[in-house]
Design an enzyme around this catalytic site. Sequence first.
Site, short mmCIF file in Angstrom:
data_model
loop_
_atom_site.label_atom_id
_atom_site.label_comp_id
_atom_site.label_asym_id
_atom_site.label_seq_id
_atom_site.Cartn_x
_atom_site.Cartn_y
_atom_site.Cartn_z
N ALA A 73 0.86 -1.19 0.00
CA ALA A 73 0.00 0.00 0.00
C ALA A 73 0.90 1.24 0.00
O ALA A 73 2.08 1.15 0.30
CB ALA A 73 -0.88 -0.02 1.25
N GLN A 75 1.26 3.50 2.13
CA GLN A 75 1.91 3.67 3.44
C GLN A 75 2.54 2.36 3.93
O GLN A 75 2.64 2.12 5.14
CB GLN A 75 0.93 4.23 4.47
CG GLN A 75 0.66 5.71 4.30
CD GLN A 75 1.93 6.54 4.46
OE1 GLN A 75 2.82 6.20 5.23
NE2 GLN A 75 2.02 7.65 3.72
N SER A 76 2.97 1.51 3.04
CA SER A 76 3.54 0.21 3.41
C SER A 76 4.81 0.34 4.26
O SER A 76 5.79 0.97 3.84
CB SER A 76 3.87 -0.57 2.14
OG SER A 76 4.66 -1.69 2.44
N ASN A 77 4.79 -0.28 5.43
CA ASN A 77 6.00 -0.35 6.26
C ASN A 77 7.00 -1.32 5.67
O ASN A 77 8.21 -1.17 5.81
CB ASN A 77 5.63 -0.81 7.67
CG ASN A 77 4.61 0.10 8.30
OD1 ASN A 77 4.86 1.29 8.48
ND2 ASN A 77 3.43 -0.45 8.63
N CYS A 79 7.49 -1.88 2.44
CA CYS A 79 8.21 -1.21 1.35
C CYS A 79 9.31 -0.32 1.91
O CYS A 79 10.44 -0.32 1.41
CB CYS A 79 7.24 -0.41 0.49
SG CYS A 79 6.20 -1.45 -0.57
#
Length: 327
Positions: A73, A75-77, A79
């Site tokens: 997403a 706001q992916s942690n 990534c």
Amino acid sequence: MTPKYPDRVAIAHLPTPLEEMTRLSKHLSGPRLLIKRDDQTGLATGGNKTRKLEFLVADALAQGCDYLITTGAPQSNHCRQTAAAAARFGLGCSLVLNGAEQTAVTGNLLLDQLLGAHLYWAGTRTRQEAMLDVAAELRTMGHKPYIIPLGGSNVMGATGYVKAMEELTNQLQAERLNVDFIVFASSSGGTQAGLVLGAAIYDFHGQIIGVSVDHPASDLQTSVAALATATATHLGLGTLSLAARIDVNDDYLGEGYAIVGETEREAIQMVAQLEGILLDPVYTGRAMGGLIDLIRWGAFTRGQTVLFWHTGGAAALPAFADKLVNI
Ligand SMILES: *Cc1c(COP(=O)(O)O)cnc(C)c1O
């Protein structure tokens, strides 16, 4: 049962602290509450993906890859931690994010760019299609990309949480603690698969409850069981059936993935103000909201001990500011 661990790179600060939340426990008149601080794994604000990346990056390096590609997403942690791991080893990093391009550069999306990742937006393609497109493009440029699935949840990633269970059982033994329940946020399933397999290997007998953040319980149970079994085989343990130990609670899905409601808001504020610990809006806020609700319903006795496994994510807080406080 002795697992044969593959090589890993050392990027996490381990062991992560195991702390007690006495004020939260007292406030809720609840069970003894412990917290395992995987928000403090140390990689560009930390989180649970760092343990997975220790094995994934080692595999990428062993294969001679020079680029990491992953997806998530906006706001992916996962990534953001992948971008940081790539930087640490001089690898390129391409991130395929859900949907159409977002213009507000904040939270993890800001950090991804500071960490030097190349951002791609999946648009109307599936994330998998978009990752394969990016990989093909990199290959034509002479690069060798390594594709990490959503959440790093394959056998390599889950192995990080098998090892985490070894770490926890050592801490519990050293501190003479007994844990009856582990509660945490579960989404792509790698954390839960690893913990459940690790519990079988290291004789942890408490109940492991994954609070689902986005999937119906039966779907998540099925995928976690498949991943746990595949991970056991990968670690040379033969075929284990772990399905009976996979416990998923999907009572807290609310309005859906990354939609902050009163459950998350209350949990984030309560833990911040009683313990000085930051949860995140998407995962740990929801899982802690679930734990608080379970305590209020009397799911645990005062004499029991519940461990909340903090999986990180506070880097996303600024992106949800207007949902968390009155501004
Ligand atoms: C990815 C993530 C989770 C979920 O872990 P899975 O292994 O994908 O189930 C939980 N909390 C945070 C903060 C995460 O970033």
